[in-house]
Structure formats: C-alpha cells, structure tokens
Design an enzyme around this catalytic site. Structure first.
Site, mmCIF file in Angstrom:
data_model
loop_
_atom_site.group_PDB
_atom_site.id
_atom_site.type_symbol
_atom_site.label_atom_id
_atom_site.label_comp_id
_atom_site.label_asym_id
_atom_site.label_seq_id
_atom_site.Cartn_x
_atom_site.Cartn_y
_atom_site.Cartn_z
ATOM 1 C CG HIS A 9 -1.771 75.187 68.364
ATOM 2 N ND1 HIS A 9 -2.317 76.024 69.304
ATOM 3 C CD2 HIS A 9 -0.993 74.310 69.032
ATOM 4 C CE1 HIS A 9 -1.889 75.666 70.507
ATOM 5 N NE2 HIS A 9 -1.078 74.636 70.363
ATOM 6 C CG ASP B 163 -8.733 82.845 70.621
ATOM 7 O OD1 ASP B 163 -9.591 82.122 70.096
ATOM 8 O OD2 ASP B 163 -7.895 82.442 71.463
ATOM 9 C CG HIS C 33 -7.804 79.209 73.225
ATOM 10 N ND1 HIS C 33 -7.578 79.739 71.975
ATOM 11 C CD2 HIS C 33 -7.547 77.889 73.139
ATOM 12 C CE1 HIS C 33 -7.206 78.759 71.155
ATOM 13 N NE2 HIS C 33 -7.176 77.629 71.839
ATOM 14 C CG HIS D 156 -9.395 81.984 66.026
ATOM 15 N ND1 HIS D 156 -8.269 82.333 66.721
ATOM 16 C CD2 HIS D 156 -9.133 82.282 64.751
ATOM 17 C CE1 HIS D 156 -7.381 82.818 65.891
ATOM 18 N NE2 HIS D 156 -7.883 82.798 64.676
HETATM 19 ZN ZN LIG Z 1 -6.447 78.026 67.206
HETATM 20 ZN ZN LIG Z 2 -3.574 77.734 69.064
#
Ligand SMILES: [Zn+2]
Ligand SMILES: [Zn+2]
Length: 557
Positions: free
Chosen positions: A79, A197, A370, A392
């Site tokens: 990404h 994350d 996510h 993140h």
């Molecule tokens: Zn990301």
């Molecule tokens: Zn990502």
C-alpha cells in the site's frame, strides 16, 4: 538476562518517523547499537485543506544523517502508505529493500517511474533473511492487498514483531490467511515488543472476511443490464479476484481503466497472483461499443482523485468510457478520512449521468483490511509480548489501542504510546523514553519532484477561503502623485456586481488617502505599497468580514 559491561543491558531503540499520531506515511526506525533498519516508507495523500499538494512523505533527515549505519529497508506490504515514499527513503539511505514478491512488484514500478535504482530482495514466509545483526522472519497476514507480511525481527536484545496492516480473517483461502500458528510460536519463544496496527481499533468484534462482499456483487451483476464499473484501491487484488471470478461466471468481459489500475493488474497477472485468462480481458478502447456492452470495468479513483479515470467518467470526460443509464458503478472502498466530501460529489455526478451507484453506505461492497478489536486482542493473546507499541493511526487510535490492551490484561506500564519523533529504548527490564528527534513531513508538488513550503500551502488556503485584492496604482515618479484613479481587481470575495461597486468605493478611498501624504512617504514605493495594503485590508474587512490577500502593484511613470 545478562548485563553488558558498564552496566548497560542490551536494548533496542524505536524511532517512529511517520504514521504514529497521524494517518499514513508509515516509517519507523529500529536500532540496535550501530545498526538501523527502516520499517516501511509510506506516503500520504493530502486532504482538500492542502491545495496544490499532491503527496506528503516523512522527513528522512534522521535516516540520512546515519546513512552508513542503515542496513536495509523492510516493506510489510504494497500500500502507498507503506511504500509510497520509498524513493525518498532510498535517497536518504541507498540500501537493500526487502519485501514480498507483490510488494516489490508494485515498488519496482514506482521506482522505475522516478528513475531510481534499488537492490530489491524478496522475502518469503518460512525463509529467514539475515540483515546485519538482524534475523528477519516474514509471516503471512491477511490484508486488503495480497502478499502482506508481519515481520518477526530477531535482534540481540530480543524479538520485535511488527504486525504490518492485518486482520485475522480465519475464513480466507490459505494463501491469503493470517498464519496465526506462526504468531503463536513467536509468542512461545518470547517477544520483546509487538508493534500493532491501530487503524480499526474503534470497531468492536472481528473485521470479517473478504468473501463477505460476494453476495452484494452477485446482486449487482444480476440486476445490471449495462456495464458494471468497480472502483476499488488499485492494490486490492483479493477483491479484484473475487469480482473477476463473478464476471467470468456471468460471461462478462473484464477491462482495467486508469494508469494505476492497469499497472497493478499487470504486475499481479504477471506474478500469477491475479488469475484471469487473456480471453476474458478486453482493451479499454473497445468499451465504447462492440464487445464492451456488459463489461466489468475496474476503474481507479475510488477517492474521487481529480484526474482519475472515475472522476473523468463522472463528468462525461473520459476518452474510452461514457457511462449512463443501465450501468452500475460500485464504489468498493471506504472514503479515507478527509475525502468524504469529494467522494460524495463524485457519487452525485454519477447519478446525474443516469448510472446506478452502489457504495459501502448502501450495500456490503467493502470489507476493511484492518483488524477490529477482536482481531487485535487475538494477536495480542497469540504473541504475548513484553511491550506493546500501537502503530498506524491518529493519536486517538493509539490511545484506544493502549486501553484495549490494558483491558485484555497487559499491564498498563507495558503499553507505550509513541508519536512521530519520540524515541523509545526497550530492554527486557525496562522501557525508557529518550530525547526526541526531529520528525516532520515534506509536502510535494505534482509528480513528487519539488517540495512545497508550508508557507505556500498556507497562502493557498488563505486565498481559497478569503480571496484576493490586487490594486493597481500608477504614480508620477517625480511627485509621487497618482496618475488617474487606482484600478482594483478582486477575486473570490463577493459576487461580481457587489465586487464592482466595492472596488469603485475602494478606489476613491485609496485616491484620497494616497495624495494626502507627505512627499517623502509618497516617493517611497515600499511605504506606498504598505499604506495601500493597510487601507484595503481595513476596508474589505469592514465591508465583507473577510481578510483577503492584498497584493499592491505600484507602477511609476
Ligand atoms: Zn497502512
Ligand atoms: Zn495497508
């Protein structure tokens, strides 16, 4: 744990340069003694509040100053918020870049565009990469782009496990599924720090599976007579695979539209990660007539980016595709925070053309990549780290991730919320914050070549909200007196009629104010400009409640 001489035990340092306390531009430095690794090198697409800025990258000054000690750059997945600033990171430290096949495939394209050469080395789950004193173990994780990795990094001071972007998605096919057994094994061996994350920490439960979008697409295919335009992120290969499979079953040909979409599809097709026979694909040029009638078209521009294929289609300005009644547009992505208004306008424009539009607000055509709270707690239970560092996300997400971990049983003093530029020193015995380092962002103009000063962006914002006044004065060089009445041009303050009468009034006011001044002031061009600026600012503020930018032009004759 043995202590080194001098009483200083073995420790690592974590130095986030981007992505902690803000959305996007993920970049974090992991250090052990004189050895540095950079984890991810991401960018950020600016919001509408930054007119004329096309991309934002982290300031890699910290890395550049230590370039000879940097051992490598590790990429978790493909990404833009993880690889988009790679060329800038390589400029700061030209070192080998490690990532999965697809990630490197995407990165290679980007680097070629910019004419940047790099030593790209492939990471595969199950294979260890030795990088200086670090041993890097890639672990497959489920995310909205294929070939995403978590990285377990063995350092002499302990293991650091970076989750990358991930969700658990236990229903995913094996090649897309998060390898939770591997994560558990690392938990058994002992992990010093988990970097996890935080993007979806505000959502309860589990995020769910990519397969969850299939029924909504089936429904769209069944009721659409014309073409189905699908706009998702150009990296969402698992999504594209599912939609392409449905297209083949429905005997609809498939096309790709938009540069990024075409490029990425090509990379994924080449690697065999997107499976779609050549005979099922048609060229964009045949979409206007011929076999393109019921085609499924993957179109870039789900965020309403101004020059993207979908934006052009929405205003009837695309060369290859004119959408209209009978066609359905599926926005198969959520609007990134800050883009909501643009996307909303895009949807309206598409409806105006007579298309039907399906988006995540009306049908299940998008599933996040996510992990939600359930996924995050599951990861924590598997890895059982000594310390958790939420990564993140904006500060509020990092803070809530810390609370979630505390609620799941991790002692609060072992959860460390950091922001960009914070420095954290971690050993088995303690976590200590050290002096902050410089961490900022660099704003880039179109093409990413030139930097835009913050000041320039502030001016643009000012212009867009307050308007501009340009008074043009002609003065006699000898006497400093005005030659004729000042001309005043304004933009963006009030409507045209009112602007004209205001400008006349301002002109009269200026004429009076200018000629009544003592000669030494009249003859000084700088003082004249200053006076003009003051008078007009005051005038327009009083009459319009705005603070336009005033740019006096004084011509001497
Ligand atoms: Zn990301
Ligand atoms: Zn990502």
């Amino acid at each position: 744990m043995s202590r080194r001489e001098g009483g200083d035990e073995k420790a690592i340092r974590l130095v986030p340069l981007g992505g902690l306390g803000e959305f996007g531009l993920n970049a974090l430095v992991l250090e052990w003694e004189d050895h540095l690794l950079l984890l991810d090198a991401g960018m950020l697409f600016p919001s509408a509040e930054m007119p004329g800025v096309d991309s934002i990258v982290p300031d890699f000054e910290y890395l550049a100053a230590r370039a000879e000690r940097v051992r490598g750059i590790l990429l978790t997945h493909g990404h833009e918020d993880h690889i988009g600033a790679l060329s800038h990171a390589l400029h700061a430290a030209p070192v080998p870049v490690y990532g999965s096949r697809l990630t490197l495939g995407f990165a290679r394209k980007r680097l070629q565009e910019r004419g940047v050469r790099a030593d790209l080395r492939t990471l595969s789950p199950g294979e260890v990469a030795e990088i200086g004193p670090f041993r890097v173990h890639p672990i497959r994780v489920a995310h909205s782009v294929l070939d995403s990795l978590a990285l377990a990094i063995e350092t002499p001071a302990g293991v650091v496990l970076a989750s990358g972007d991930f969700k658990i998605d236990a229903q995913a096919p094996p090649e897309e599924r998060t390898d939770i057994d591997a994560l558990s094994e690392w938990g058994d061996r002992g992990v010093l720090a988990l970097l996890s994350d935080s993007t979806n920490v505000e959502r309860p439960g589990l995020t769910g599976s990519e397969d969850d979008v299939v029924p909504a697409f089936e429904e769209v295919f069944a009721r659409t007579r014309g073409r189905v335009l699908v706009s998702c992120f150009a990296t969402s290969i698992p999504r594209m695979q599912r939609v392409a499979d449905l297209a083949v079953r429905a005997r609809r040909p498939v096309a790709f539209l938009g540069r990024r979409m075409v490029d990425n599809a090509e990379v994924a097709l080449d690697l065999g990660l997107l499976r779609l026979a050549e005979s099922q694909r048609i060229a964009p040029s045949s979409l206007s007539g011929g076999p393109g009638g019921g085609a499924v078209v993957f179109v870039s521009g789900s965020q309403g980016e101004p020059l993207s294929a979908l934006s052009l289609i929405s205003v009837g300005g695309h060369r290859d595709l004119a959408a209209g009644p009978g066609d359905t547009v599926v926005l198969s992505a959520r609007a990134i925070p800050g883009n909501e208004r643009t996307v909303s306008r895009l949807i309206s424009n598409l409806f105006r053309l007579g298309c039907d539009v399906v988006h995540p607000g009306t049908a299940k055509v998008h599933v996040s990549g996510h992990g939600s709270q359930g996924d995050l707690v599951e990861l924590l239970r598997r890895v059982r780290p000594r310390y958790l560092v939420p990564v993140h996300g904006e500060y509020r997400m990092l803070a809530q991730h810390a609370r979630l971990a505390a609620a799941a049983g991790l002692p609060a003093d072992r959860v460390l919320v950091l922001e960009d530029g914070d420095v954290l020193r971690l050993s088995a015995h303690e976590a200590r914050r050290e002096a902050r380092v410089a961490a900022g962002r660099v704003l880039l103009d179109r093409g990413g070549a030139s930097e835009v000063e913050e000041l320039v962006v502030r001016d643009r914002r000012h212009l867009s909200s307050e308007g501009i006044v340009v008074p043009i004065l002609v003065v006699d060089r000898q006497t400093g007196h005005l030659e004729g009445s000042p001309e005043i041009v304004t933009r963006g303050i009030v409507d045209a009629d009112e602007a004209a009468s205001l400008a006349e009034e301002a002109s009269r006011l200026l004429a009076g104010a200018m000629d009544g001044r003592p000669a030494e002031e009249r003859l000084d061009a700088n003082l004249t400009r200053e006076r003009v600026r003051d008078e007009l600012r005051r005038f327009y503020r009083r009459r319009t409640q705005r603070r336009p930018m005033v740019i006096p032009v004084v011509m001497e004759v």
